[in-house]
Motif scaffolding. Sequence first.
Motif, PDB file in Angstrom:
ATOM      1  N   ILE A 220       0.830  -1.214   0.000  1.00 59.40           N
ATOM      2  CA  ILE A 220       0.000   0.000   0.000  1.00 59.40           C
ATOM      3  C   ILE A 220       0.859   1.256   0.000  1.00 59.40           C
ATOM      4  CG2 ILE A 220      -1.605   1.332   1.423  1.00 59.40           C
ATOM      5  CD1 ILE A 220      -2.881  -1.378   2.141  1.00 59.40           C
ATOM      6  N   SER A 221       1.906   1.261   0.824  1.00 53.95           N
ATOM      7  CA  SER A 221       2.707   2.487   0.839  1.00 53.95           C
ATOM      8  C   SER A 221       3.534   2.614  -0.443  1.00 53.95           C
ATOM      9  CB  SER A 221       3.594   2.545   2.085  1.00 53.95           C
ATOM     10  OG  SER A 221       4.457   1.454   2.134  1.00 53.95           O
ATOM     11  N   ASN A 222       3.844   1.489  -1.086  1.00 54.68           N
ATOM     12  CA  ASN A 222       4.570   1.578  -2.357  1.00 54.68           C
ATOM     13  C   ASN A 222       3.688   2.050  -3.501  1.00 54.68           C
ATOM     14  OD1 ASN A 222       7.058   0.811  -1.451  1.00 54.68           O
ATOM     15  ND2 ASN A 222       6.680  -1.359  -1.768  1.00 54.68           N
ATOM     16  N   LEU A 223       2.381   1.826  -3.376  1.00 53.64           N
ATOM     17  CA  LEU A 223       1.482   2.209  -4.462  1.00 53.64           C
ATOM     18  C   LEU A 223       1.147   3.695  -4.416  1.00 53.64           C
ATOM     19  CD1 LEU A 223      -0.988  -0.795  -4.785  1.00 53.64           C
ATOM     20  CD2 LEU A 223       0.692  -0.029  -6.425  1.00 53.64           C
ATOM     21  N   GLY A 224       2.092   4.478  -3.962  1.00 53.37           N
ATOM     22  CA  GLY A 224       1.903   5.923  -3.982  1.00 53.37           C
ATOM     23  C   GLY A 224       2.042   6.451  -5.397  1.00 53.37           C
TER      24      GLY A 224
ATOM     25  N   PHE B  98      -9.917 -23.016  -6.841  1.00 54.46           N
ATOM     26  CA  PHE B  98      -8.660 -22.282  -6.750  1.00 54.46           C
ATOM     27  C   PHE B  98      -8.455 -21.334  -7.928  1.00 54.46           C
ATOM     28  CE2 PHE B  98      -4.001 -22.067  -7.291  1.00 54.46           C
ATOM     29  CZ  PHE B  98      -3.624 -21.695  -6.017  1.00 54.46           C
ATOM     30  N   ILE B  99      -8.676 -21.846  -9.156  1.00 51.99           N
ATOM     31  CA  ILE B  99      -8.345 -21.054 -10.342  1.00 51.99           C
ATOM     32  C   ILE B  99      -9.129 -19.752 -10.364  1.00 51.99           C
ATOM     33  CG2 ILE B  99      -8.447 -21.001 -12.864  1.00 51.99           C
ATOM     34  CD1 ILE B  99      -7.856 -23.945 -12.878  1.00 51.99           C
ATOM     35  N   LEU B 100     -10.447 -19.853 -10.186  1.00 52.40           N
ATOM     36  CA  LEU B 100     -11.273 -18.645 -10.234  1.00 52.40           C
ATOM     37  C   LEU B 100     -10.945 -17.706  -9.082  1.00 52.40           C
ATOM     38  CD1 LEU B 100     -14.776 -19.920 -11.342  1.00 52.40           C
ATOM     39  CD2 LEU B 100     -13.209 -18.424 -12.581  1.00 52.40           C
ATOM     40  N   ALA B 101     -10.660 -18.269  -7.910  1.00 54.66           N
ATOM     41  CA  ALA B 101     -10.363 -17.436  -6.741  1.00 54.66           C
ATOM     42  C   ALA B 101      -9.090 -16.634  -6.973  1.00 54.66           C
ATOM     43  CB  ALA B 101     -10.223 -18.310  -5.494  1.00 54.66           C
ATOM     44  N   VAL B 102      -8.038 -17.310  -7.430  1.00 55.70           N
ATOM     45  CA  VAL B 102      -6.770 -16.613  -7.655  1.00 55.70           C
ATOM     46  C   VAL B 102      -6.915 -15.589  -8.774  1.00 55.70           C
ATOM     47  CG1 VAL B 102      -4.372 -16.908  -8.362  1.00 55.70           C
ATOM     48  CG2 VAL B 102      -5.397 -18.530  -6.802  1.00 55.70           C
ATOM     49  N   PHE B 103      -7.645 -15.987  -9.816  1.00 53.87           N
ATOM     50  CA  PHE B 103      -7.845 -15.084 -10.942  1.00 53.87           C
ATOM     51  C   PHE B 103      -8.546 -13.802 -10.489  1.00 53.87           C
ATOM     52  CE2 PHE B 103      -9.974 -13.493 -14.724  1.00 53.87           C
ATOM     53  CZ  PHE B 103      -8.939 -13.523 -15.639  1.00 53.87           C
ATOM     54  N   SER B 104      -9.594 -13.945  -9.677  1.00 58.16           N
ATOM     55  CA  SER B 104     -10.299 -12.730  -9.263  1.00 58.16           C
ATOM     56  C   SER B 104      -9.461 -11.909  -8.285  1.00 58.16           C
ATOM     57  CB  SER B 104     -11.672 -13.061  -8.677  1.00 58.16           C
ATOM     58  OG  SER B 104     -11.602 -14.203  -7.878  1.00 58.16           O
ATOM     59  N   LEU B 105      -8.698 -12.600  -7.435  1.00 54.81           N
ATOM     60  CA  LEU B 105      -7.800 -11.884  -6.514  1.00 54.81           C
ATOM     61  C   LEU B 105      -6.843 -10.991  -7.304  1.00 54.81           C
ATOM     62  CD1 LEU B 105      -6.400 -11.713  -3.571  1.00 54.81           C
ATOM     63  CD2 LEU B 105      -4.837 -13.390  -4.489  1.00 54.81           C
ATOM     64  N   LEU B 106      -6.231 -11.572  -8.338  1.00 54.97           N
ATOM     65  CA  LEU B 106      -5.248 -10.829  -9.126  1.00 54.97           C
ATOM     66  C   LEU B 106      -5.923  -9.702  -9.903  1.00 54.97           C
ATOM     67  CD1 LEU B 106      -3.171 -13.836 -10.411  1.00 54.97           C
ATOM     68  CD2 LEU B 106      -2.353 -12.012  -8.930  1.00 54.97           C
ATOM     69  N   MET B 107      -7.047 -10.039 -10.525  1.00 50.74           N
ATOM     70  CA  MET B 107      -7.751  -9.059 -11.346  1.00 50.74           C
ATOM     71  C   MET B 107      -8.108  -7.828 -10.529  1.00 50.74           C
ATOM     72  SD  MET B 107      -8.460  -8.740 -14.327  1.00 50.74           S
ATOM     73  CE  MET B 107      -9.349  -9.167 -15.755  1.00 50.74           C
ATOM     74  N   ILE B 108      -8.694  -8.047  -9.360  1.00 47.73           N
ATOM     75  CA  ILE B 108      -9.126  -6.906  -8.546  1.00 47.73           C
ATOM     76  C   ILE B 108      -7.916  -6.138  -8.020  1.00 47.73           C
ATOM     77  CG2 ILE B 108     -10.392  -6.204  -6.487  1.00 47.73           C
ATOM     78  CD1 ILE B 108     -12.115  -8.727  -6.897  1.00 47.73           C
ATOM     79  N   SER B 109      -6.881  -6.889  -7.533  1.00 54.20           N
ATOM     80  CA  SER B 109      -5.760  -6.177  -6.928  1.00 54.20           C
ATOM     81  C   SER B 109      -5.019  -5.326  -7.955  1.00 54.20           C
ATOM     82  CB  SER B 109      -4.810  -7.146  -6.218  1.00 54.20           C
ATOM     83  OG  SER B 109      -4.273  -8.064  -7.121  1.00 54.20           O
ATOM     84  N   CYS B 110      -5.116  -5.690  -9.243  1.00 55.12           N
ATOM     85  CA  CYS B 110      -4.475  -4.875 -10.274  1.00 55.12           C
ATOM     86  C   CYS B 110      -5.031  -3.456 -10.302  1.00 55.12           C
ATOM     87  CB  CYS B 110      -4.678  -5.507 -11.649  1.00 55.12           C
ATOM     88  SG  CYS B 110      -3.478  -6.788 -11.989  1.00 55.12           S
ATOM     89  N   PHE B 111      -6.279  -3.289  -9.888  1.00 53.76           N
ATOM     90  CA  PHE B 111      -6.886  -1.958  -9.958  1.00 53.76           C
ATOM     91  C   PHE B 111      -6.415  -1.036  -8.837  1.00 53.76           C
ATOM     92  CE2 PHE B 111      -9.710  -4.363 -12.672  1.00 53.76           C
ATOM     93  CZ  PHE B 111      -9.831  -3.491 -13.741  1.00 53.76           C
ATOM     94  N   ALA B 112      -5.596  -1.562  -7.930  1.00 56.81           N
ATOM     95  CA  ALA B 112      -5.058  -0.694  -6.885  1.00 56.81           C
ATOM     96  C   ALA B 112      -3.952   0.201  -7.421  1.00 56.81           C
ATOM     97  CB  ALA B 112      -4.519  -1.544  -5.734  1.00 56.81           C
ATOM     98  N   TYR B 113      -3.474  -0.109  -8.617  1.00 58.31           N
ATOM     99  CA  TYR B 113      -2.374   0.668  -9.205  1.00 58.31           C
ATOM    100  C   TYR B 113      -2.845   2.074  -9.552  1.00 58.31           C
ATOM    101  CZ  TYR B 113       1.722   1.557 -12.079  1.00 58.31           C
ATOM    102  OH  TYR B 113       2.869   2.069 -12.589  1.00 58.31           O
ATOM    103  N   PRO B 114      -2.077   3.096  -9.167  1.00 59.50           N
ATOM    104  CA  PRO B 114      -2.561   4.454  -9.384  1.00 59.50           C
ATOM    105  C   PRO B 114      -2.549   4.900 -10.854  1.00 59.50           C
ATOM    106  CG  PRO B 114      -0.393   4.481  -8.362  1.00 59.50           C
ATOM    107  CD  PRO B 114      -0.826   3.062  -8.408  1.00 59.50           C
ATOM    108  N   GLY B 115      -1.592   4.401 -11.655  1.00 54.69           N
ATOM    109  CA  GLY B 115      -1.494   4.872 -13.033  1.00 54.69           C
ATOM    110  C   GLY B 115      -2.410   4.103 -13.967  1.00 54.69           C
ATOM    111  N   LYS B 116      -2.303   4.412 -15.244  1.00 58.59           N
ATOM    112  CA  LYS B 116      -3.105   3.698 -16.237  1.00 58.59           C
ATOM    113  C   LYS B 116      -2.353   2.457 -16.700  1.00 58.59           C
ATOM    114  CE  LYS B 116      -5.822   7.432 -18.115  1.00 58.59           C
ATOM    115  NZ  LYS B 116      -5.868   8.510 -19.075  1.00 58.59           N
ATOM    116  N   ARG B 117      -3.053   1.472 -17.154  1.00 61.81           N
ATOM    117  CA  ARG B 117      -2.405   0.278 -17.683  1.00 61.81           C
ATOM    118  C   ARG B 117      -3.234  -0.296 -18.830  1.00 61.81           C
ATOM    119  NH1 ARG B 117      -1.893  -2.766 -12.319  1.00 61.81           N
ATOM    120  NH2 ARG B 117      -0.634  -4.114 -13.582  1.00 61.81           N
ATOM    121  N   LYS B 118      -2.519  -1.032 -19.696  1.00 64.36           N
ATOM    122  CA  LYS B 118      -3.210  -1.577 -20.865  1.00 64.36           C
ATOM    123  C   LYS B 118      -3.992  -2.829 -20.503  1.00 64.36           C
ATOM    124  CE  LYS B 118       0.332   0.044 -23.997  1.00 64.36           C
ATOM    125  NZ  LYS B 118       1.740  -0.311 -24.047  1.00 64.36           N
TER     126      LYS B 118
END
Lengths: 502, 157
Positions: A220-224, B98-118
């Motif tokens: 979380i802190s790295n995602l600044g 397992f497959i669907l759980a991990v897939f959704s975990l990764l998919m959602i966590s990708c949106f925590a990134y502040p910038g744009k992505r393809k």
Amino acid sequence: MDFITNLSIGFQTALSAINLIYGFIGCLLGTFIGVLPGLGPVATIAMLLPATYGLPPTSALIMLAGIYYGAAYGGSTTSILLNIPGESSSVVTAIDGYQMSRNGRSGVALFAAAVGSLFAGCIATLILAAFSVPLSKYALKFGPTEYFSLMTLGLVSAVVLSSGSIIKAIAMVIVGLLLGLVGADVNSGVARFTFNLPGLYDGIDFVCVAMGLFGFAEIISNLGPSVDSKGEIRKIGKIWPTRTDLKRMVAPILRGTAIGSALGILPGGGATLASFASYSLEKKASKYSSEFGKGAIEGVAGPESANNAASQTSFIPLLALGIPSNAVMALMVGAMAIHNIQPGPLVMSTNPSLYWGLIASMWIGNLMLVILNLPLIGLWVKLLKIPYRILYPAIMMFCVIGIYSLNNNVFSLYIAIVFMLAGAIFRWLDCEVAPLLLGFVLGPAMEENFGRALLLSRGDFSVFVTRPLSAILLAFSIVLVLLIALPTIKKTRSVAFTEDEK
Amino acid sequence: MKIRNKKDFISGLLFSMLGVFFVLMARKYNFGSLREIGPGFFPIILGIVLMVLGVIIVFYSISVKGNTVYLNALHWKPIIVLSLSIFVFLAVIPNLGFILAVFSLLMISCFAYPGKRKMTELFLITVGLTMLAILVFIIGLKLPINLLPVFFIKKGM
């Protein structure tokens, strides 16, 4: 003579195929995370704790130790090539290491770091082997009173040597101690602070705390906003140093090893502090002090030796006394607890192959690291190009599945989420989380020894100062606190740590 | 009254509140005596110390001269997104595998990134890492977790 027998037991254990493999995995992973900025040894070891359930304890500890000193080793690579320290212990290496890179001398800087680390690692491991035996024999005479005072000293020095506000660090230790008390009380069986949740009855799971506070909260802190801004990677160039380079390296490596070994033993000390201390010493002692900041090889060789020596000797308080001196050592306590090993002076006699195997593995590990780092440097440089936006989902994945796999436990993950939130808020408020983890690990033992000491003295509070050893330990703690309050030290300390804050 | 150091001010309040909380909770437990401390002894003492420390930190943050420290906004987005990804993982894994759980975990966590992505990159990351997870955890560590949704497995048998 004993020493030789012990070491031969150690090498027999460390050289077995399985331990060699896990030692190698540890060193490889350590270098890997050392190279990757944004993934530190604490988070990685926390992430791998669940995976060590299935391993024999010796192999598990050898691997985890390899991650720790491997990270101190690998952290220098990014400092030198990119001016981005992979680990906080390599922050000072970036100052002169990167300047050497800009002068086209990256290879020489990497060589200085590698040779310094190898030498320091070997000597410090020897110190570890030699010192821990007499120290642990002495520690066997400790009663509960002495243990309580020793833990107090450990926590106080961890606080004093941490960066930032001391009073906030003390408060964090106490929060940790209190969290450590959650669960059934050892003496009375009363369930404390459990909110009637069965999952809390055995206490808060250590893995969840470590993973939440370090694994998740670090993401979380790295995602600044400044995530994924990277500099240009310099060419490595020639690796072999000239004769003058070699001459200029010798003294800093020796001094760095000495400083690092000494500071590593101190509770709360460790790799970061050692590298800062070595850099400022070299700057004062060197004939070439005007070159510092412009690519002086001493500024790479000294701190890199110091941080590797310190990461080796910081095992002494853990192995000989059972007191973890920093967050990684607290995780090692957790790893031992997973295998029902109580760290402390008894490990040496009850489990000699584990004890000496771990120590012997450090020599082998240091050799592996040189091979991993110098000829294969090109490979690591490629890794530097992995952006964080790809890295962090992978970290998330390993952490989450790791905790879930502990016992297909949903509750553990809820706890980890709580600690993720807590970790993020503490970081936001500039409260260091490492003291909390130390307090958490030591909490139950401190309460137990405190109670037993008072029981033995029939409620006489003065035992803590009338028993000589306990009095000395407590006096040390007070002196440490007073020292840090002195204005001159306050000043140097803030200077040393402001650079660390980056 | 001017708060010089907002970070310390809030931390101090937080520590004091935690201290009060632990003391209130621990009052239920037997305090014991110095000769034989009860389960409430250590928590109450520590709680009181924490309370006092919190007050001192608050006091310093408003009274003593020094640098003014401002408080940046807390990054809520990654906290919420990452927590959500874990909750979804937990909801999916028991029945959907397992497959669907991990897939959704990764998919959602990708949106925590502040910038744009393809989108293509997002897809490659999630699929690639899901395969890595199967390789490491199911094939390597042999975790006893269903790979596929439960109803698929039943049909197969």
